[in-house]
Design an enzyme around this catalytic site. Structure first.
Site, PDB file in Angstrom:
ATOM      1  N   GLU A  24      13.882  46.732  26.987  1.00  0.00           N
ATOM      2  CA  GLU A  24      13.440  45.987  28.176  1.00  0.00           C
ATOM      3  C   GLU A  24      14.494  46.036  29.280  1.00  0.00           C
ATOM      4  O   GLU A  24      15.647  46.407  29.034  1.00  0.00           O
ATOM      5  CB  GLU A  24      13.123  44.535  27.814  1.00  0.00           C
ATOM      6  CG  GLU A  24      14.313  43.772  27.262  1.00  0.00           C
ATOM      7  CD  GLU A  24      14.219  42.265  27.492  1.00  0.00           C
ATOM      8  OE1 GLU A  24      13.947  41.854  28.618  1.00  0.00           O
ATOM      9  OE2 GLU A  24      14.441  41.515  26.524  1.00  0.00           O
ATOM     10  N   LYS A 158      16.628  31.900  20.513  1.00  0.00           N
ATOM     11  CA  LYS A 158      17.816  31.171  20.960  1.00  0.00           C
ATOM     12  C   LYS A 158      17.672  29.679  20.788  1.00  0.00           C
ATOM     13  O   LYS A 158      16.579  29.134  20.920  1.00  0.00           O
ATOM     14  CB  LYS A 158      17.971  31.406  22.456  1.00  0.00           C
ATOM     15  CG  LYS A 158      18.607  32.698  22.759  1.00  0.00           C
ATOM     16  CD  LYS A 158      19.354  32.600  24.062  1.00  0.00           C
ATOM     17  CE  LYS A 158      20.274  33.760  24.153  1.00  0.00           C
ATOM     18  NZ  LYS A 158      19.824  34.724  25.157  1.00  0.00           N
TER      19      LYS A 158
HETATM   20  N1  PSU Z   1      16.122  35.703  25.793  1.00  0.00           N
HETATM   21  C1  PSU Z   1      17.345  36.259  25.779  1.00  0.00           C
HETATM   22  N2  PSU Z   1      17.708  37.140  26.726  1.00  0.00           N
HETATM   23  C2  PSU Z   1      16.823  37.532  27.696  1.00  0.00           C
HETATM   24  C3  PSU Z   1      15.506  36.978  27.683  1.00  0.00           C
HETATM   25  C4  PSU Z   1      15.211  36.069  26.718  1.00  0.00           C
HETATM   26  O1  PSU Z   1      18.131  35.939  24.908  1.00  0.00           O
HETATM   27  O2  PSU Z   1      17.187  38.354  28.549  1.00  0.00           O
HETATM   28  C5  PSU Z   1      14.505  37.455  28.686  1.00  0.00           C
HETATM   29  C6  PSU Z   1      13.544  38.463  28.019  1.00  0.00           C
HETATM   30  O3  PSU Z   1      13.188  39.444  28.968  1.00  0.00           O
HETATM   31  C7  PSU Z   1      12.342  37.600  27.685  1.00  0.00           C
HETATM   32  C8  PSU Z   1      12.316  36.681  28.868  1.00  0.00           C
HETATM   33  O4  PSU Z   1      11.139  38.328  27.569  1.00  0.00           O
HETATM   34  O5  PSU Z   1      13.691  36.363  29.105  1.00  0.00           O
HETATM   35  C9  PSU Z   1      11.518  35.423  28.592  1.00  0.00           C
HETATM   36  O6  PSU Z   1      11.398  34.708  29.756  1.00  0.00           O
HETATM   37  P1  PSU Z   1      10.435  33.413  29.791  1.00  0.00           P
HETATM   38  O7  PSU Z   1      11.119  32.429  28.900  1.00  0.00           O
HETATM   39  O8  PSU Z   1      10.417  33.012  31.225  1.00  0.00           O
HETATM   40  O9  PSU Z   1       9.104  33.875  29.275  1.00  0.00           O
END
Ligand code: PSU
Ligand code: MN
Length: 304
Positions: A24, A158
Site C-alpha cells: 500500500e 494497533k
Molecule cells: N495502521 C497502521 N499504519 C497505517 C495505517 C493503519 O499501523 O499506515 C493506514 C493504512 O493505510 C490503513 C489506514 O488502511 O491507515 C486505515 O485508515 P482508517 O482508520 O481511516 O480506515
C-alpha cells in the site's frame, strides 16, 4: 475495466505467472515521516525481491491506477505534501478527476484484485476505534476484507484501536483471522495480546490453501494473516499504553475526526516515543513482506 498501469517489473511477473506481492502507499504518505518513509518503501520492495517475489506498490497518480511504481514515482509520492488518502469511498472520484492519492488497505485490496494479485503486505490494518460506540469510527478495511479476495498480511491491530471489537467485527463479517506461529493475536508493536487468535497456521502453504478453498466454496472476501513482530523489535504494551492514551486525548482535544484520526494518532505516537514506534513499525512491515512473499509463492504453485 479501467486501464491498469503496471510498471515493467510487475507486467513481466504478471505475464510469467510468478508471485507478486501488493504493497500500500498510505503507509508511505500518511503512516511515516519523510525520509524514513521512502527508505522503508524501498527496503520493503527489496525484501520482497530477496524472497523471490515481485513487489507492486499501488497508488493513483494523475488519475492513473499504478500497479507497481518506478523509483522516481515512489520518491515523488514520499515527498509530496497533502496527498489524498484513498479508501473504497474515494478511489473512483480521484481517478475520474485526474487526481493523485495514496491507497489504504481497502483501496489497495481493490486494486490488487483488479490486477490479479492475491497477496498484500502492510503494517497494520484499520479497525474499530476506541469509543466507536459513539463515534461510529470503523475502518472500511474491515468491510473490504469481507468482500475482496485478497490475503492481507499485517502485524495484528494497533493498540490505538479497540482490538477486541475489531476481532468481533471481522468475525461478524466472516473474515478468517489467521495468526502465524502462536495462539495469541499479535498487537502490532507487541508480539502478543491478551486476545486469542480465532485461527492459527504456521505454514505459508496452509494459508495459500485456505485462500484457494475459500474461492472454491464460493465465499467472497479475503483473509487477514496476523504475523507477530519479531521479539527483538517489539515494544512492551505497558510502555505504550500511557503514550496511546495521551495521543488519543490530544486527538479528542483537537477535534480530529474521520480519515484524519489514524494518521494523527500515528504521528503523535511517533513524536511521543521519540521515533521508537517507527523502528518497530519498520521491522514488522519488513517481516510481513517476507511472509507475504512466501504465501504468494505457495499460491503461484497452486494456481499455475
Ligand atoms: N495502521 C497502521 N499504519 C497505517 C495505517 C493503519 O499501523 O499506515 C493506514 C493504512 O493505510 C490503513 C489506514 O488502511 O491507515 C486505515 O485508515 P482508517 O482508520 O481511516 O480506515
Ligand atoms: Mn476511520
Amino acid at each position: 475495466m479501467i486501464p491498469l498501469h503496471r510498471c515493467a517489473e510487475v507486467a513481466k511477473a504478471h505475464r510469467d505467472g510468478t508471485p507478486i506481492v501488493a504493497l500500500e502507499s498510505t503507509i508511505i504518505t500518511h503512516g511515516m515521516p519523510y525520509p524514513q518513509n521512502l527508505e522503508v518503501a524501498r527496503q520493503v520492495e527489496a525484501d520482497v525481491r530477496a524472497a523471490g517475489a515481485t513487489p507492486a506498490t499501488i497508488a493513483v497518480i494523475n488519475g492513473q491506477l499504478h500497479i507497481g511504481l518506478e523509483d522516481a514515482e515512489l520518491e515523488k509520492l514520499a515527498q509530496a505534501k497533502g496527498v489524498a488518502k484513498l479508501s473504497r469511498a474515494d478511489m473512483a472520484a480521484c481517478i475520474a478527476t485526474g487526481g493523485t492519492g495514496a491507497t489504504t488497505v481497502a483501496a489497495t485490496m481493490i486494486a490488487a484484485h483488479l490486477a490479479d494479485i492475491c497477496v498484500f503486505a502492510t503494517g497494520g490494518i484499520g479497525g474499530v476505534h476506541k469509543g466507536a460506540e459513539t463515534s461510529f469510527d470503523i475502518s472500511a478495511d474491515l468491510l473490504e476484507l469481507a468482500q475482496t479476495p485478497v490475503t492481507v498480511v499485517a502485524a495484528g491491530a494497533k493498540a490505538i484501536l479497540d482490538v477486541a471489537k475489531t476481532l468481533e467485527v471481522l468475525e461478524t463479517q466472516g473474515v478468517p483471522v489467521i495468526t502465524v506461529g502462536q495462539d495469541s493475536f499479535p498487537a502490532f508493536w507487541s508480539s502478543t495480546s491478551a486476545l486469542r487468535s480465532p485461527l492459527r497456521m504456521d505454514d505459508p502453504a496452509q494459508i495459500a490453501a485456505a485462500h484457494v478453498t475459500r474461492a472454491q466454496l464460493g465465499l467472497p472476501g479475503g483473509q487477514l494473516v496476523a504475523n507477530p513482530i519479531p521479539s527483538a523489535d517489539e515494544i512492551p504494551a505497558a510502555d505504550l499504553a500511557p503514550i496511546i492514551a495521551t495521543a488519543q486525548n490530544d486527538a479528542n482535544t483537537h477535534g480530529i475526526t474521520g480519515k484524519a484520526v489514524t494518521p494523527y494518532l500515528l504521528q503523535r505516537i511517533f513524536e511521543l516515543t521519540e521515533g521508537k514506534s517507527l523502528s518497530a513499525n519498520i521491522a514488522l512491515v519488513r517481516n510481513n513482506a517476507r511472509l507475504a512473499s512466501r504465501i504468494a509463492a505457495a499460491l503461484a504453485l497452486k494456481v499455475n
